[in-house]
Structure formats: structure tokens, C-alpha cells
Design a protein around this motif. Structure first.
Motif, short mmCIF file in Angstrom:
data_model
loop_
_atom_site.label_atom_id
_atom_site.label_comp_id
_atom_site.label_asym_id
_atom_site.label_seq_id
_atom_site.Cartn_x
_atom_site.Cartn_y
_atom_site.Cartn_z
N ARG A 6 -9.05 -20.40 81.84
CA ARG A 6 -9.35 -19.31 82.76
C ARG A 6 -10.35 -18.38 82.08
N PRO A 7 -10.96 -17.47 82.87
CA PRO A 7 -11.84 -16.47 82.23
C PRO A 7 -11.05 -15.58 81.26
N VAL A 8 -11.72 -15.16 80.19
CA VAL A 8 -11.08 -14.28 79.20
C VAL A 8 -10.71 -12.95 79.85
N GLN A 9 -9.61 -12.37 79.41
CA GLN A 9 -9.16 -11.05 79.85
C GLN A 9 -9.18 -10.12 78.65
N ARG A 49 -22.77 -12.24 77.02
CA ARG A 49 -22.75 -13.69 77.22
C ARG A 49 -22.17 -14.04 78.60
N ASN A 50 -22.17 -15.32 78.91
CA ASN A 50 -21.66 -15.81 80.19
C ASN A 50 -20.51 -16.78 79.99
N GLY A 51 -19.66 -16.87 81.00
CA GLY A 51 -18.64 -17.91 81.03
C GLY A 51 -17.59 -17.82 79.95
N SER A 52 -17.28 -16.62 79.44
CA SER A 52 -16.27 -16.51 78.38
C SER A 52 -14.93 -17.01 78.92
N THR A 53 -14.39 -18.02 78.24
CA THR A 53 -13.24 -18.79 78.72
C THR A 53 -12.20 -18.92 77.62
N VAL A 54 -10.93 -18.87 78.01
CA VAL A 54 -9.84 -19.17 77.08
C VAL A 54 -9.07 -20.40 77.57
N ALA A 65 -14.33 -19.82 74.05
CA ALA A 65 -15.76 -20.15 73.95
C ALA A 65 -16.52 -19.43 75.06
N ASN A 66 -17.85 -19.43 74.94
CA ASN A 66 -18.70 -18.88 75.99
C ASN A 66 -20.08 -19.51 75.88
N PHE A 67 -21.01 -19.03 76.71
CA PHE A 67 -22.40 -19.47 76.65
C PHE A 67 -23.26 -18.31 76.18
N TYR A 68 -24.03 -18.51 75.10
CA TYR A 68 -24.95 -17.46 74.67
C TYR A 68 -26.28 -17.59 75.41
#
Length: 159
Positions: A6-9, A49-54, A65-68
């Protein structure tokens, strides 16, 4: 263990800051950060960044992780990849990378996903090619101790 993502909180950040086990691991995950990783450093990176996910499993955050870089219809470059120490060697990194590749495909219609891995990061160097990433470049970089290191750049072409 059942894994989900899911997206990071904001309340995930203190746990993620504990994942890098020393300056070397932090350098692999986030070369611009200063050890120990602080919530402020990570929050700042997430904001840029975009798409920070846990990845979660057993009610705990296990990876991040995420996308730089995230170009719609172009390249998504994976960054800040880190797995909780207790979760390493259990397929969590593979799950995370697959989730990020799908996110690149679905959210950004990416044609390629890139990942860079330092030469001392054996786990990453073994994982990424196993998941379809192919090396395409090597850059000289400087480690925190001043020594020269190699940053191996890899990409996966999305069909």
C-alpha cells in the motif's frame, strides 16, 4: 506469510528509519542521507518522489521503496529500496520489486524500470538480474568513507 502492499503512511516512517543496519546499508538505500536515518530525512525524500510504497506482513511494515524518477510513458527509476532486517531472505524484496514494477506499468505507463545498485550490495546484485533486470551501465561514485565504489545501473523493459 501473506504479503500485501500500500502507499506509505506518515506513521510508517519511524519503523522504516530502523531498517538500515549501519551507514553502509543506508548508503545502499539512500546515498544522500546521513546515518542514522531520521524521520525528517525520509519524509523529505518521500515528498520529492513518487509511488512511495510499503510491504506489510503479519501486521508489520516489512519493506519500502519509491521512484526517484517517474516519467509517464517513459522510465520509472526505483529508489530507497529497503527491507526490514528480520524479513530479509523471505521473498519480501522480490514481492516489493514486483509491486513497484506493476505500479510503474499501471500508474505511469512506463516503458522501462531502472534500478541502480552499489557493487558492495551483494543481495541487490543477485536479486535484480533474477527478476529480469539487465545491467546497462556502471558509474563511479564515492562512498561515505571516501572510497570509490561502482554504481551498477540495470533496467527491465516492460512489454
Amino acid at each position: 506469510m501473506h504479503l500485501s502492499h500500500r502507499p506509505v503512511q506518515p506513521n510508517d516512517i519511524p519503523a522504516i528509519c530502523c531498517f538500515p543496519q549501519g551507514p553502509d546499508e543506508l548508503f545502499y538505500m539512500f546515498p544522500k542521507a546521513t546515518y542514522p536515518l531520521t524521520p525528517a530525512q525520509l519524509t523529505d525524500a518521500i515528498a520529492q518522489r513518487n509511488g512511495s510504497t510499503v510491504v506489510e506482513g503479519g501486521g508489520m511494515v516489512l519493506a519500502f521503496a519509491n521512484f526517484y524518477k517517474a516519467e509517464h510513458g517513459g522510465v520509472c527509476a526505483l529508489g530507497n529500496v529497503v527491507v526490514a532486517p528480520a524479513a530479509r531472505g523471505h521473498g519480501v524484496a522480490s514481492y516489493l520489486v514486483n509491486a513497484m514494477v506493476e505500479l510503474a506499468r499501471k500508474q505511469f505507463a512506463a516503458r522501462e524500470v531502472w534500478v541502480s545498485c552499489f557493487n558492495h550490495n551483494t543481495a541487490g546484485l543477485l536479486l535484480y538480474p533474477q527478476m529480469g533486470f539487465v545491467p546497462f551501465g556502471i558509474e563511479a561514485r564515492q562512498a561515505p568513507d571516501g572510497k570509490r565504489v561502482a554504481l551498477v545501473q540495470m533496467r527491465q523493459i516492460l512489454g
